[in-house]
Scaffold this active site. Structure first.
Site, PDB file in Angstrom:
ATOM      1  N   ARG A 215       5.086  -1.913  11.989  1.00  0.00           N
ATOM      2  CA  ARG A 215       6.318  -1.358  11.425  1.00  0.00           C
ATOM      3  C   ARG A 215       7.544  -1.536  12.319  1.00  0.00           C
ATOM      4  NH1 ARG A 215       4.362   4.320   8.550  1.00  0.00           N
ATOM      5  NH2 ARG A 215       2.341   3.568   7.833  1.00  0.00           N
TER       6      ARG A 215
ATOM      7  N   HIS B 180     -10.209  -6.587   1.324  1.00  0.00           N
ATOM      8  CA  HIS B 180      -9.511  -5.731   2.295  1.00  0.00           C
ATOM      9  C   HIS B 180     -10.427  -4.622   2.789  1.00  0.00           C
ATOM     10  CE1 HIS B 180      -6.261  -3.912   4.401  1.00  0.00           C
ATOM     11  NE2 HIS B 180      -5.315  -4.560   3.725  1.00  0.00           N
TER      12      HIS B 180
ATOM     13  N   HIS C 233       0.846  -1.201   0.000  1.00  0.00           N
ATOM     14  CA  HIS C 233       0.000   0.000   0.000  1.00  0.00           C
ATOM     15  C   HIS C 233       0.882   1.251   0.000  1.00  0.00           C
ATOM     16  CE1 HIS C 233      -3.552  -2.381   0.823  1.00  0.00           C
ATOM     17  NE2 HIS C 233      -3.085  -2.795   1.978  1.00  0.00           N
TER      18      HIS C 233
ATOM     19  N   GLU D 225       3.050  -6.373   3.135  1.00  0.00           N
ATOM     20  CA  GLU D 225       2.350  -5.145   3.559  1.00  0.00           C
ATOM     21  C   GLU D 225       3.322  -4.244   4.324  1.00  0.00           C
ATOM     22  OE1 GLU D 225      -2.149  -3.976   5.142  1.00  0.00           O
ATOM     23  OE2 GLU D 225      -1.187  -5.796   5.879  1.00  0.00           O
TER      24      GLU D 225
ATOM     25  N   ARG E 122      -3.435   3.331   0.159  1.00  0.00           N
ATOM     26  CA  ARG E 122      -3.417   2.985   1.585  1.00  0.00           C
ATOM     27  C   ARG E 122      -4.785   2.501   2.045  1.00  0.00           C
ATOM     28  NH1 ARG E 122      -1.004   7.073   6.201  1.00  0.00           N
ATOM     29  NH2 ARG E 122      -1.237   5.681   8.008  1.00  0.00           N
ATOM     30  N   ALA E 123      -4.837   1.302   2.605  1.00  0.00           N
ATOM     31  CA  ALA E 123      -6.126   0.688   2.932  1.00  0.00           C
ATOM     32  C   ALA E 123      -6.908   1.493   3.968  1.00  0.00           C
ATOM     33  CB  ALA E 123      -5.902  -0.733   3.432  1.00  0.00           C
ATOM     34  N   SER E 124      -6.235   1.951   5.001  1.00  0.00           N
ATOM     35  CA  SER E 124      -6.946   2.678   6.055  1.00  0.00           C
ATOM     36  C   SER E 124      -7.451   4.033   5.571  1.00  0.00           C
ATOM     37  CB  SER E 124      -6.047   2.866   7.281  1.00  0.00           C
ATOM     38  OG  SER E 124      -4.910   3.651   6.960  1.00  0.00           O
TER      39      SER E 124
END
Length: 341
Positions: A290, A178, A8, A284, A71-73
């Site tokens: 992270r 997702h 992402h 990811e 970016r998924a969020s």
């Protein structure tokens, strides 16, 4: 090659987030709403955001190509209406396309859809077609819960979703299932909502005959498939109780799992329980997790280390790193073959 099927654009220049904040503010006061053309991000800014982040880690960790999506969020389909999502998706997809043009050997796109709660998924088809036909994207991210943690949409097996599936099969693209940000306080976005959604999507497929209607439809369930591998015996038993075929026949021609599982025992379980033909390499990276694992001294999301340490043959590792991804993403395979790879 080592192909990461789950990346992402989490490091996009701050101007993107600033534009989004203005768009959200504009939902209450139209005078504050920005135009799409107000967002200006130079190629140099894109290069810097990638070269010092994702690309640097790819080189350090030894992966070659990432399937790259917004970016998924940030998808946050519950915010605003369809027009809000359509504008936002187009902007985010274009940035990923530009990254893929700047770094064609390292990144190829997967599209965010302009989903919106209660809106017919067929409205997403124009953006999907643009991304595949004009941008050369090889997949999409499909959010089974555009409401952001309240699950107001029908299950993935419902005919509600069929227009999208028909287009996916026509174009030869898979969907990574997702979700996005949770706005339900009961569910932490990355620690609960993501994993819940992975498990829920798998069970929705299990209890249905979706793939009888769409034998060529392909889903990638990320984050190791949620609870599915850990509870594989439960799901085998439930399928039996529901008079479904064996899971190998019922689901595993169509459902695949990625390796975004951030410890060795989890990868070991995944690769022992799930047939290797259904496991796709992914990290990811620079995503939900992270940090550095104090037990190993390595980043949690350095998933290649786990594949290398797992009890796998060289042939099995090749399938996970490259062979399976090329089979599930046929447009990616075609691009690589055209490049002589």
């Amino acid at each position: 090659m080592i192909i990461d099927c789950h990346g992402h654009y989490t490091t996009a220049p701050k101007a993107l987030e600033d534009w989004r904040n203005r768009q959200i503010a504009g939902l209450k006061d139209a005078a504050l709403a920005p135009k799409a053309g107000d967002l200006r991000i130079s190629d140099d800014e894109l290069r810097e955001s990638i070269e010092t982040n994702q690309l640097a880690k790819m080189r350090e960790r030894g992966s070659d190509l990432t399937i790259f999506s917004p970016r998924a969020s940030f998808m946050a389909h519950h915010i605003g209406d369809f027009d809000t999502s359509a504008t936002w998706a187009a902007i985010c997809n274009e940035l990923c396309y530009r990254v893929s043009q700047l770094f064609p050997d390292n990144f190829i796109g997967a599209a965010m859809l302009p989903q919106s709660p209660g809106v017919d998924p067929a409205t997403c088809i124009p953006e999907l077609e643009k991304c595949v036909k004009e941008y050369g994207f090889v997949g999409i991210n499909l959010n089974p819960d555009p409401s952001g943690g309240h699950w107001t949409s029908p299950p993935l097996s419902d005919r509600h979703w069929y227009p999208l599936y028909e287009k996916m099969v026509e174009l030869g693209i898979p969907a990574m299932i997702h979700v996005s940000t949770s706005c339900n306080a009961c569910f932490h976005t990355t620690g609960a909502h993501y994993i819940n959604a992975d498990t829920t999507a798998f069970m929705q497929c299990l209890t249905s005959d979706l793939f009888r209607d769409f034998p060529d439809l392909k889903f990638v369930i990320p984050h190791g498939g949620g609870a599915a591998p850990y509870h594989w015996g439960r799901y085998r038993g439930l399928a039996q109780e529901l008079k479904k075929p064996l899971l190998k026949e019922h689901l595993l021609n169509n459902v695949f799992f990625d390796t975004c599982v951030y410890h060795q025992p989890g990868i070991d379980l995944l690769t022992r329980v799930i047939p290797v033909d259904n496991v796709l390499f992914a990290s990811e990276m620079i995503g939900a997790v992270r940090g550095i694992d104090p037990e190993t001294g390595h980043h949690y999301d350095d998933t290649k280390r786990y594949i290398e340490a797992a009890a796998l043959t060289a042939e099995e590792r090749h399938k996970i790193y490259e062979g399976n991804v090329r089979r599930v993403y046929p447009r990616l395979d075609a691009v690589l073959k055209a490049r002589g790879k």
